[in-house]
Scaffold this active site. Structure first.
Site, PDB file in Angstrom:
ATOM      1  N   GLU A 204       0.805  -1.221   0.000  1.00  0.00           N
ATOM      2  CA  GLU A 204       0.000   0.000   0.000  1.00  0.00           C
ATOM      3  C   GLU A 204       0.841   1.274   0.000  1.00  0.00           C
ATOM      4  O   GLU A 204       0.362   2.354   0.326  1.00  0.00           O
ATOM      5  CB  GLU A 204      -0.966  -0.027   1.185  1.00  0.00           C
ATOM      6  N   LYS A 335     -15.748  -1.353   2.756  1.00  0.00           N
ATOM      7  CA  LYS A 335     -15.076  -1.852   1.556  1.00  0.00           C
ATOM      8  C   LYS A 335     -16.145  -2.391   0.613  1.00  0.00           C
ATOM      9  O   LYS A 335     -16.791  -3.400   0.920  1.00  0.00           O
ATOM     10  CB  LYS A 335     -14.083  -2.966   1.912  1.00  0.00           C
TER      11      LYS A 335
END
Length: 429
Positions: A204, A335
């Site tokens: 990330e 999400k």
């Protein structure tokens, strides 16, 4: 009415070099919109099922079956429907799949269509996506929860905690918050170099040094914040994603920092952390099915820190409702691919907000250049977004979209700042 005329799909690559699904929806009025689906590394057991091909192609991770599901089954079912009837379209997708976990057609196929339909409807209405989904009152820019040290399943190091995040809560605007975050990120790189530690990146975009434990990582970040000329706590607070399910074994406990710990011992560790560091949020501090542990932890420290359910709730309204009734956690990680349709995502956010739970919009570790979640964060007023470090274009794409939204809103824009965590007074420690 913007009628769906065409639905196409293709296999593309995500940020980890794995295949994912991209869907294009065309309307009768000539509008064409596209959406790409993300994929997680540490996935909850209760998430909707991502359809993968198996076999040798792409090491079994191909998504040709999901693409075929879009082209052969989903397209005929939604062509002719109104793109502005999102709930109707998503219900058609759910009915067509017919399983509780979307395992027949695949959540990656279903979500791609769901998001592309929403984006097409927004374009047809000549509205930005955040305004189309959020209405006239959508104006809150979220605090960027930047993952600047990667551990756990996101990095090949000995650090058990998956994400160490900074939250620039004291910034006056999103634009300044992003600058602060970037400056701390670069300051951290200098700190790591000076100490002879790795500046290699995790999934990330955060650094992935091999460190002895959680406190060492937090201390490094504190040094970096001060090195950037900012105050730890009042300017920039700290947050964690522990992803505890990844190191939990049923019947044994939590294999954390070279010890086997109980839920109670993990809770004691977190209590020590929030006493020593300006932590505003801890995500997945315990395993996804450790309901008793979650309830006890929330009772013990839930009035002092945000406790975010990711694997616990998997953006599923039913699991969230169960958690609310039990008193587990006080915030929902959002999400879209965990649940698989935009409608169900919006329902989960609405349920959370009505129960007094905070929400944090989130990317996945396997991302694309799609910026839908940036618009969605503003649309629902989540006040928080995590989409990685201020590095790697699939992460920065979301931050840049939020810059555009803030600019478009002009004087109406409001940065959530420390109000994103209203119950938790954060001071320098």
């Amino acid at each position: 009415m913007p009628i769906i005329e065409q639905v196409g799909a293709r296999e593309i690559l995500d940020s980890r070099g794995n295949p994912t699904v991209e869907v294009e929806v065309g309307l009768l009025d000539g509008t064409v919109a596209r959406a790409a689906v993300p994929s997680g590394a540490s996935t909850g057991e209760h998430e909707a099922v991502e359809l993968r091909d198996g076999g040798s192609r792409y090491l079994g991770k191909g998504v040709e079956k999901a693409v075929e599901a879009v082209l052969d089954e989903i397209a005929p079912a939604v062509i002719g429907l109104g793109a502005d009837e999102q709930r109707l379209v998503d219900q058609a997708l759910l009915d067509l799949d017919g399983t509780p976990d979307k395992s027949r057609l695949g959540a990656n196929a279903i979500l791609g269509v769901s998001l592309a339909v929403a984006k097409a409807a927004a374009q047809s209405a000549e509205l930005p996506l955040f305004r189309y989904l959020g209405g006239p009152n959508a104006h809150i820019l979220p605090v960027p929860m930047m993952n600047i040290i990667n551990g756990g399943a996101h990095a090949d190091t000995g650090v058990d905690v998956q994400e160490f995040m900074i939250a620039p809560i004291g910034a006056p605007s999103f634009k300044e918050a992003l600058r602060w975050g970037a400056e701390v990120y670069h300051s951290l790189k200098s700190v790591l170099k000076k100490q002879g530690l790795s500046t290699g990146l995790g999934d990330e975009g955060g650094f992935a040094p091999d460190l002895p434990g959680t406190k060492a990582a937090l201390d490094l970040i504190g040094t970096a914040i001060e090195g950037a000329g900012l105050k730890i706590g009042s300017d920039v607070a700290l947050a964690l994603d522990v992803a505890a399910t990844e190191f939990y074994t049923d019947g044994t406990g939590y294999a954390f920092e070279k010890e086997t710990r109980t839920a109670e011992q993990m809770a004691q560790f977190y209590e020590q952390l929030i006493g020593a560091y300006p932590l505003v949020s801890i995500e997945d501090p315990l395993s996804e099915d450790d309901w008793d542990g979650w309830v006890a932890l929330t009772s013990a420290i839930g009035d002092r820190v945000q406790l975010v359910g990711d694997d616990l709730f998997v953006t599923n309204p039913e699991r969230l409702e169960d958690g609310i009734e039990r008193g587990a956690g006080n915030a929902l990680l959002v999400k879209v691919n965990q649940i698989g349709t935009l409608t169900e995502t919006l329902d989960a956010v609405s349920l959370a907000h009505h129960a007094g739970y905070k929400t944090m919009m989130s990317h996945r570790s396997g991302e694309t250049e799609d910026t839908t979640i940036a618009d969605l964060a503003v649309a629902v007023g989540s006040g928080q977004i995590k989409t990685g470090a201020p590095a790697r274009s699939e992460r920065v794409a979301k931050y840049n979209q939020l810059l555009r939204i803030e600019e478009e809103l002009g004087d109406a824009a409001r940065y959530a700042g420390d109000l994103a965590f209203p119950r938790f007074g954060v001071e320098s420690k």
